[in-house]
Each structure stands twice: as structure tokens, then as C-alpha cells.
Enzyme design. Sequence first.
Site, PDB file in Angstrom:
ATOM      1  N   GLU A  60      -2.422 -13.976 -42.777  1.00  0.00           N
ATOM      2  CA  GLU A  60      -2.941 -14.845 -41.757  1.00  0.00           C
ATOM      3  C   GLU A  60      -5.101 -14.166 -41.849  1.00  0.00           C
ATOM      4  O   GLU A  60      -5.850 -15.859 -41.296  1.00  0.00           O
ATOM      5  CB  GLU A  60      -2.464 -15.224 -40.305  1.00  0.00           C
ATOM      6  CG  GLU A  60      -0.941 -15.947 -40.623  1.00  0.00           C
ATOM      7  CD  GLU A  60      -0.264 -14.298 -40.951  1.00  0.00           C
ATOM      8  OE1 GLU A  60       0.904 -14.788 -42.105  1.00  0.00           O
ATOM      9  OE2 GLU A  60      -0.236 -13.190 -40.956  1.00  0.00           O
ATOM     10  N   ASP A  85       3.880 -17.306 -34.404  1.00  0.00           N
ATOM     11  CA  ASP A  85       3.875 -16.341 -34.018  1.00  0.00           C
ATOM     12  C   ASP A  85       3.084 -15.986 -34.385  1.00  0.00           C
ATOM     13  O   ASP A  85       3.376 -14.457 -34.967  1.00  0.00           O
ATOM     14  CB  ASP A  85       5.218 -15.745 -34.502  1.00  0.00           C
ATOM     15  CG  ASP A  85       6.858 -17.112 -33.086  1.00  0.00           C
ATOM     16  OD1 ASP A  85       6.612 -18.166 -34.307  1.00  0.00           O
ATOM     17  OD2 ASP A  85       7.222 -16.655 -32.490  1.00  0.00           O
ATOM     18  N   PRO A  89      -3.057 -11.715 -36.293  1.00  0.00           N
ATOM     19  CA  PRO A  89      -3.267 -10.888 -37.204  1.00  0.00           C
ATOM     20  C   PRO A  89      -5.235 -12.122 -37.475  1.00  0.00           C
ATOM     21  O   PRO A  89      -5.828 -11.191 -37.642  1.00  0.00           O
ATOM     22  CB  PRO A  89      -2.937 -10.718 -38.080  1.00  0.00           C
ATOM     23  CG  PRO A  89      -2.106 -10.861 -37.826  1.00  0.00           C
ATOM     24  CD  PRO A  89      -1.099 -11.810 -37.091  1.00  0.00           C
ATOM     25  N   HIS A 129       9.820 -16.088 -34.403  1.00  0.00           N
ATOM     26  CA  HIS A 129       9.454 -17.479 -35.003  1.00  0.00           C
ATOM     27  C   HIS A 129       9.686 -18.551 -33.811  1.00  0.00           C
ATOM     28  O   HIS A 129       9.374 -19.550 -33.871  1.00  0.00           O
ATOM     29  CB  HIS A 129      10.567 -18.179 -35.089  1.00  0.00           C
ATOM     30  CG  HIS A 129      10.538 -17.043 -37.352  1.00  0.00           C
ATOM     31  ND1 HIS A 129      10.955 -15.703 -36.933  1.00  0.00           N
ATOM     32  CD2 HIS A 129      10.400 -17.115 -37.919  1.00  0.00           C
ATOM     33  CE1 HIS A 129      11.277 -14.980 -38.408  1.00  0.00           C
ATOM     34  NE2 HIS A 129       9.961 -16.037 -38.944  1.00  0.00           N
TER      35      HIS A 129
END
Length: 337
Positions: A60, A85, A89, A129
Site C-alpha cells: 500500500e 484496514d 502502511p 476487513h
Amino acid sequence: MARMTMIEAIRSAMDVSMRRDENVVVFGEDVGYFGGVFRCTAGLQQKYGRNRCFDTPINESAIVGSAIGMAAYGLRPCVEVQFADYVYPAYDQIVSEAARLRYRSNGQFTCPIVIRMPTGGGIFGGQTHSQSPEALFTHVAGLKVVVPSNPYDAKGLLIASIEDPDPVIFLEPKRLYNGPFDGHYERPVTPWSKHELADVPDGHYTVPLGKAEIRREGSAVTVLAYGTMVHVALASAEDTGIDAEVIDLRTLLPLDLDTIVASVKKTGRCVVVHEATLTSGFGAELAALVQKHCFYHLEAPIVRVTGWDTPYPHAQEWDYFPGPKRVGEALVEVMEA
């Protein structure tokens, strides 16, 4: 007009934007060949090619960092973080680079990126999630934060976000993807058992960022909500018979404070509803603003109805959500205060 689910409306927004502007690119994990885990990007790679809709590694920080560089170069990236979620990062890239690029360059560069993220619960996805991290982004100067509640708004808001010159966090409530989400339900039969279709224009249109919508007019109490909780608030008003005015915020940053203040000054009462945890949630900011601007008009304390202050409870997912029963109790509470 076409009848669309929210997924189809979001896909249509990207399709329209890519067709109108060759600088719009779409990328993220599984968004290309597979069409996204929720199928929001299905068919875009086949239509526009692998240079404009492509898959990325599971990274990410790299997804968002690449988008920032592309935006500075002149492109308009619309990237997908597969679940909200997973965004942590990339948080440093968003906060330290995307949000500040216009200011730190004295306007020499802008950062016209959109970061799309499915948010909230409703699919029994557990702790990794199902989170609702909107407050982490509304705290950051330089970002815009959008949460649609229906297919029409989802398409118009996403096109407006893609065309905006600054970074936009676009949070898509998973419970509204396929619906229909009837706010009366405390629990679903199955999360994806039905489809909510709405009339959505086929072509280009925008819904302005920073403008709330009154979904239900009333004179007794103002309910502030966004995303899935708009439907819960509407159901609660119907169930209790209380003459509640329900405001769909749509954009959390910038916030349509004028609409909020006008409503609370009219009703004298306010209930704030969101799915995220209570402590330091966006509802606290809303309550503080209402208190500041409407203090002498309030006839009862402001009440917040939210998720629990716990890690996301997988097995108790539908007890965690603010449902019509809890919101209805809050409406009765402020009316009796």
C-alpha cells in the site's frame, strides 16, 4: 438514466472519468485483470488497456507513493486500497506527502489523487476487513474525506473527487455496495442476498464536495450521519415516530457546517451517529462544532451513538453496529431531556 448498485455506480464514475481524461489512471491490488475484490473495476483494463488500469504488488505504501509521484507529474491517479484496514502502511505517504505537497511546494505542485477504500463492516470480515478509520484522515489538513450513502451520490462524488486538484480519501461503505440496506434490519439474512438499485445518469455529472444533503426534514431533533448510518437514522425516525431531521453529511472534510447549524438551531436537539468507535471518533468533532455554534439554541445534551470502544468484534459484528434500536433510544432520550 440507468439502474445501478453502488458498485456499478462507482465503476461508471471511473469509466466516465477515464473516457473524458486520458490522464486518469486506475491501479491497486487485483483491480486490473480480476476487476477488484468487490468488482468495482471490472472491465476497465479490457477497455482502457494495461497502461491505464493495472495491478500492483501487495504494498500500500508503494501504491500511494507511486500515485503521488504520478500526480506531481500531471496524471490523475484513482487508486484502490483493497480494504480501509490495509491503509496504515501508506499513512505516512498520505499525511507527509500527499496532504502537504501543494503547501510545501508553494503551489508549484498539486496532488490530484483519489484513494478509494471499502470501509466498515457488514461482510463478517473480522478485525482486519471491517474498520472505519475516517477520523484518522479528517484530522489531516490538506485532505478531503468523502463517504457516500447511495449509488447516485457515489458516482457524482467520485467524479468530483477525481476532478479535484487535491488528494481525496473516498470511503465506500461495504454494506451499501449491493444492498438493499434497509435501516430497519438489526441483522442481515446474508450480506449479499439482494441488490439496491438506484437511478443513476449514464454520463458525466458531479455532486459537489463539501455539501450535505437533508434526507428527511423534521423539526424535533437533528440527526447527523454518513454512509450506512444514514439509512439507520432514517429507519429510527420512522420507527419512533419522532419528527427527526436526518442530514447526510456526504463530505466530512470539508464539512457543510452551515447546513448543520441551520438545522440544529431549528430543532434545538442533536444526535450524532457513526459506525466507528466512540472515543476520538468524528462524532466528537461534530458535537464540539454544534456546541460552539448552537449552544444557546440547544434544549438537550448532544448524544452520540457509535460502535464500541473495542477491537472489532467478529462474532458480535451486528451487535457492534449502531442499529435502529440504539439510535431510537437516543432520539427518545434527547426528546425527554
